[in-house]
Scaffold this active site. Structure first.
Site, PDB file in Angstrom:
ATOM      1  N   ARG A 211      11.468  71.764 -27.822  1.00  0.00           N
ATOM      2  CA  ARG A 211      12.663  72.298 -27.162  1.00  0.00           C
ATOM      3  C   ARG A 211      13.886  71.951 -27.987  1.00  0.00           C
ATOM      4  O   ARG A 211      14.169  70.780 -28.237  1.00  0.00           O
ATOM      5  CB  ARG A 211      12.797  71.735 -25.748  1.00  0.00           C
ATOM      6  CG  ARG A 211      11.578  72.093 -24.891  1.00  0.00           C
ATOM      7  CD  ARG A 211      11.836  71.973 -23.417  1.00  0.00           C
ATOM      8  NE  ARG A 211      10.676  72.497 -22.685  1.00  0.00           N
ATOM      9  CZ  ARG A 211      10.766  73.180 -21.571  1.00  0.00           C
ATOM     10  NH1 ARG A 211      11.941  73.461 -21.048  1.00  0.00           N
ATOM     11  NH2 ARG A 211       9.675  73.616 -20.966  1.00  0.00           N
ATOM     12  N   GLU A 213      16.906  71.577 -27.475  1.00  0.00           N
ATOM     13  CA  GLU A 213      18.034  71.177 -26.630  1.00  0.00           C
ATOM     14  C   GLU A 213      18.844  70.104 -27.358  1.00  0.00           C
ATOM     15  O   GLU A 213      18.278  69.171 -27.925  1.00  0.00           O
ATOM     16  CB  GLU A 213      17.524  70.645 -25.298  1.00  0.00           C
ATOM     17  CG  GLU A 213      16.748  71.682 -24.486  1.00  0.00           C
ATOM     18  CD  GLU A 213      16.020  71.059 -23.297  1.00  0.00           C
ATOM     19  OE1 GLU A 213      15.707  69.858 -23.372  1.00  0.00           O
ATOM     20  OE2 GLU A 213      15.771  71.777 -22.327  1.00  0.00           O
ATOM     21  N   ARG A 219      16.398  59.819 -22.275  1.00  0.00           N
ATOM     22  CA  ARG A 219      15.345  60.467 -21.486  1.00  0.00           C
ATOM     23  C   ARG A 219      14.815  61.750 -22.116  1.00  0.00           C
ATOM     24  O   ARG A 219      13.892  62.354 -21.571  1.00  0.00           O
ATOM     25  CB  ARG A 219      15.869  60.808 -20.085  1.00  0.00           C
ATOM     26  CG  ARG A 219      16.391  59.628 -19.295  1.00  0.00           C
ATOM     27  CD  ARG A 219      16.802  60.054 -17.898  1.00  0.00           C
ATOM     28  NE  ARG A 219      17.831  61.072 -17.934  1.00  0.00           N
ATOM     29  CZ  ARG A 219      18.060  61.949 -16.960  1.00  0.00           C
ATOM     30  NH1 ARG A 219      17.294  61.955 -15.883  1.00  0.00           N
ATOM     31  NH2 ARG A 219      19.032  62.824 -17.057  1.00  0.00           N
ATOM     32  N   HIS A 220      15.393  62.181 -23.239  1.00  0.00           N
ATOM     33  CA  HIS A 220      15.047  63.488 -23.798  1.00  0.00           C
ATOM     34  C   HIS A 220      14.518  63.373 -25.228  1.00  0.00           C
ATOM     35  O   HIS A 220      14.993  62.553 -26.015  1.00  0.00           O
ATOM     36  CB  HIS A 220      16.260  64.422 -23.801  1.00  0.00           C
ATOM     37  CG  HIS A 220      16.695  64.860 -22.446  1.00  0.00           C
ATOM     38  ND1 HIS A 220      17.619  64.161 -21.701  1.00  0.00           N
ATOM     39  CD2 HIS A 220      16.331  65.923 -21.689  1.00  0.00           C
ATOM     40  CE1 HIS A 220      17.808  64.789 -20.534  1.00  0.00           C
ATOM     41  NE2 HIS A 220      17.037  65.852 -20.513  1.00  0.00           N
ATOM     42  N   GLU A 357      13.194  62.870 -13.232  1.00  0.00           N
ATOM     43  CA  GLU A 357      12.199  63.908 -12.958  1.00  0.00           C
ATOM     44  C   GLU A 357      10.999  63.733 -13.886  1.00  0.00           C
ATOM     45  O   GLU A 357      11.152  63.488 -15.082  1.00  0.00           O
ATOM     46  CB  GLU A 357      12.831  65.282 -13.182  1.00  0.00           C
ATOM     47  CG  GLU A 357      11.857  66.456 -13.041  1.00  0.00           C
ATOM     48  CD  GLU A 357      12.454  67.764 -13.518  1.00  0.00           C
ATOM     49  OE1 GLU A 357      11.685  68.618 -13.997  1.00  0.00           O
ATOM     50  OE2 GLU A 357      13.692  67.922 -13.437  1.00  0.00           O
ATOM     51  N   SER A 360       7.705  69.527 -13.129  1.00  0.00           N
ATOM     52  CA  SER A 360       8.184  70.772 -12.535  1.00  0.00           C
ATOM     53  C   SER A 360       6.972  71.668 -12.331  1.00  0.00           C
ATOM     54  O   SER A 360       6.112  71.770 -13.216  1.00  0.00           O
ATOM     55  CB  SER A 360       9.214  71.446 -13.435  1.00  0.00           C
ATOM     56  OG  SER A 360       9.704  72.628 -12.838  1.00  0.00           O
ATOM     57  N   ARG A 408       7.646  60.593 -20.357  1.00  0.00           N
ATOM     58  CA  ARG A 408       8.354  60.120 -19.165  1.00  0.00           C
ATOM     59  C   ARG A 408       7.421  59.356 -18.229  1.00  0.00           C
ATOM     60  O   ARG A 408       7.842  58.400 -17.574  1.00  0.00           O
ATOM     61  CB  ARG A 408       9.007  61.296 -18.434  1.00  0.00           C
ATOM     62  CG  ARG A 408      10.215  61.854 -19.154  1.00  0.00           C
ATOM     63  CD  ARG A 408      11.012  62.806 -18.282  1.00  0.00           C
ATOM     64  NE  ARG A 408      12.235  63.228 -18.945  1.00  0.00           N
ATOM     65  CZ  ARG A 408      13.261  63.822 -18.331  1.00  0.00           C
ATOM     66  NH1 ARG A 408      13.188  64.063 -17.033  1.00  0.00           N
ATOM     67  NH2 ARG A 408      14.333  64.165 -19.012  1.00  0.00           N
TER      68      ARG A 408
END
Length: 434
Positions: A211, A213, A219-220, A357, A360, A408
């Protein structure tokens, strides 16, 4: 080294050959000790200088820390030694010398910044507590696979080079594929749906996702491990049952098989397996409970995504894992099915740890016409996904699934401060090597 044994297997009375790294050298004058470390632990090698060959002593005590050495000698009982035994060497061979100037201290006596640790991961992994993280990570993945198989799932592998992104948008890494533009896949979502629509029915995959991002948070990651499930003739409740079982199985496996690793991390007394069903809160109930905490500057309203501080407030309020269900349709992807009696309400769900989180998921839209409408509503061209959409013309059963972030999961189970500690060679905005 066929004659080599692990240090933990050395017994008094044996003539043994051990090999590993020089952890430290303690020179007390007439007597000195080399502490040798391998995967199983440490062993003390004793040098009585006046009674030993001078060259043997010089070889054993002149070597620098973290050099690889091979030692052959008699194993003797010694209650004062760290492991209750020691070796009196007959032969010491320096297999691979180490530079005396180390970029970090594997003994852990001197702390190093995370960036230094990641730049020198080989040395970093020589620390017991760091190795423990990845032994536990391996146990988590083993337990997850076993639990999926208990749920009658087949493991699959889907493409990581694709012509179009799973969800469109700009969060894609473009590459050149034989002169054509292609992308690193964001998710196995579309492919696992296609397989669930076959006679295989229930599938799982553990693999990388990419990703683009521009996050720079603890956390990423831009390359992460996704633990995915998709099941035909399943709804969102079935998918939540599966993910709850998978997460709980990971905790149980750690408790049963990783006592030494938990001790190395100082978690032996505080580690707990979830012993109650994860609460299932509707999105509406979640924002009401967040607002009631008074932790946010502005009250949340229907349709808002949950900010990090809101997730933290709700996590503190719940005190354990929990699901958020029945999200507004407008903030969930096109492939998530809406409730039949309320098209403003989706079947999407998230699994939350109090810190963040984890998952999903939801029931997928299996009706062709509705799926095409979803593409158009989110500004995507259905023609670009024709390989995917056409299969929904040929008898696609109702199905549901989820994606669980592997790093995570490790991070939250072990209480790590930074997600980069849960992956050997992380990829983020600043890190492309090693």
């Amino acid at each position: 080294m066929q004659d080599r044994i692990y240090t933990a297997d050395a017994e008094p009375g044996d003539d043994a050959t051990v090999a590993g790294w020089v952890h430290e050298i303690r020179d007390l004058g007439g007597i000195a000790f080399l502490i040798l470390r391998d995967n199983s632990g440490k062993i003390q090698v004793k040098f009585e200088k006046d009674d030993m060959d001078e060259e043997l002593v010089e070889t054993g005590l002149g070597v620098s820390r973290e050099s690889v050495v091979k030692v052959t000698g008699a194993v003797e009982e010694e209650p004062r030694a760290p492991t209750g035994v020691e070796i009196t060497p007959e032969e010491v061979e320096v297999v691979a010398p180490a530079d005396p100037e180390l970029p970090l201290d594997p003994s852990g006596k001197v702390d190093a910044e995370l960036s230094t640790r990641l730049d020198n991961r080989t040395l970093d992994l020589r620390k017991e507590e760091v190795q423990a993280v990845f032994e536990i990570r391996a146990e988590i993945l083993r337990a997850v696979r076993e639990q999926f198989r208990a749920f009658d799932c087949t493991e699959i592998n889907t493409p990581k080079i694709v012509a179009t992104g799973t969800e469109g948008g700009t969060e894609l890494f473009p590459i050149t594929y034989f002169g054509e533009e292609a992308f690193m896949n964001q998710s196995p979502q579309l492919f696992k749906q296609l397989i669930a629509g076959s006679n295989v029915e229930r599938v799982f995959e553990i693999g990388p996702i990419f990703r683009a991002e521009e996050h720079n948070t603890p956390r990423h990651l831009n390359e992460a491990t996704s633990i995915d499930f998709e099941g035909a003739f399943c709804d969102q409740n079935d998918a939540m049952d599966v993910v709850e079982g998978v997460v709980t199985a990971a905790y149980e496996a750690i408790q049963e098989n990783c006592s030494d690793e938990l001790e190395a991390l100082g978690l032996e007394d505080e580690f707990e397996v979830p012993d109650e069903a994860f609460p299932r809160l509707s999105y509406e109930e979640a924002i009401e409970r967040i607002n009631a905490t008074g932790e946010l500057d502005e009250q949340l309203v229907w349709g808002d995504d949950l900010p990090t501080e809101g997730e933290k407030a709700l996590g503190d309020d719940v005190g354990g894992h929990y699901f958020i269900t029945d999200w507004p349709s407008e903030i969930k992807p096109f492939y998530i099915k809406d409730h039949d009696d309320d098209e403003q309400l989706s079947t999407g769900f998230d699994l939350m740890h109090p810190r963040m989180e984890l998952v999903s998921g939801g029931q997928r839209e299996h009706r062709y016409e509705k799926l095409i409408e979803g593409f158009e509503q989110q500004g995507l061209d259905p023609d670009q996904f024709e390989y995917y959409t056409k299969m929904f013309k040929y008898g696609m059963p109702p199905h549901a699934g989820f994606g669980l972030g592997g790093e995570r999961l490790v991070m939250t189970i072990l209480g790590l401060d930074n997600i980069r500690e849960a992956v050997l060679f992380p990829r983020d905005r600043q890190r492309l090597s090693p």
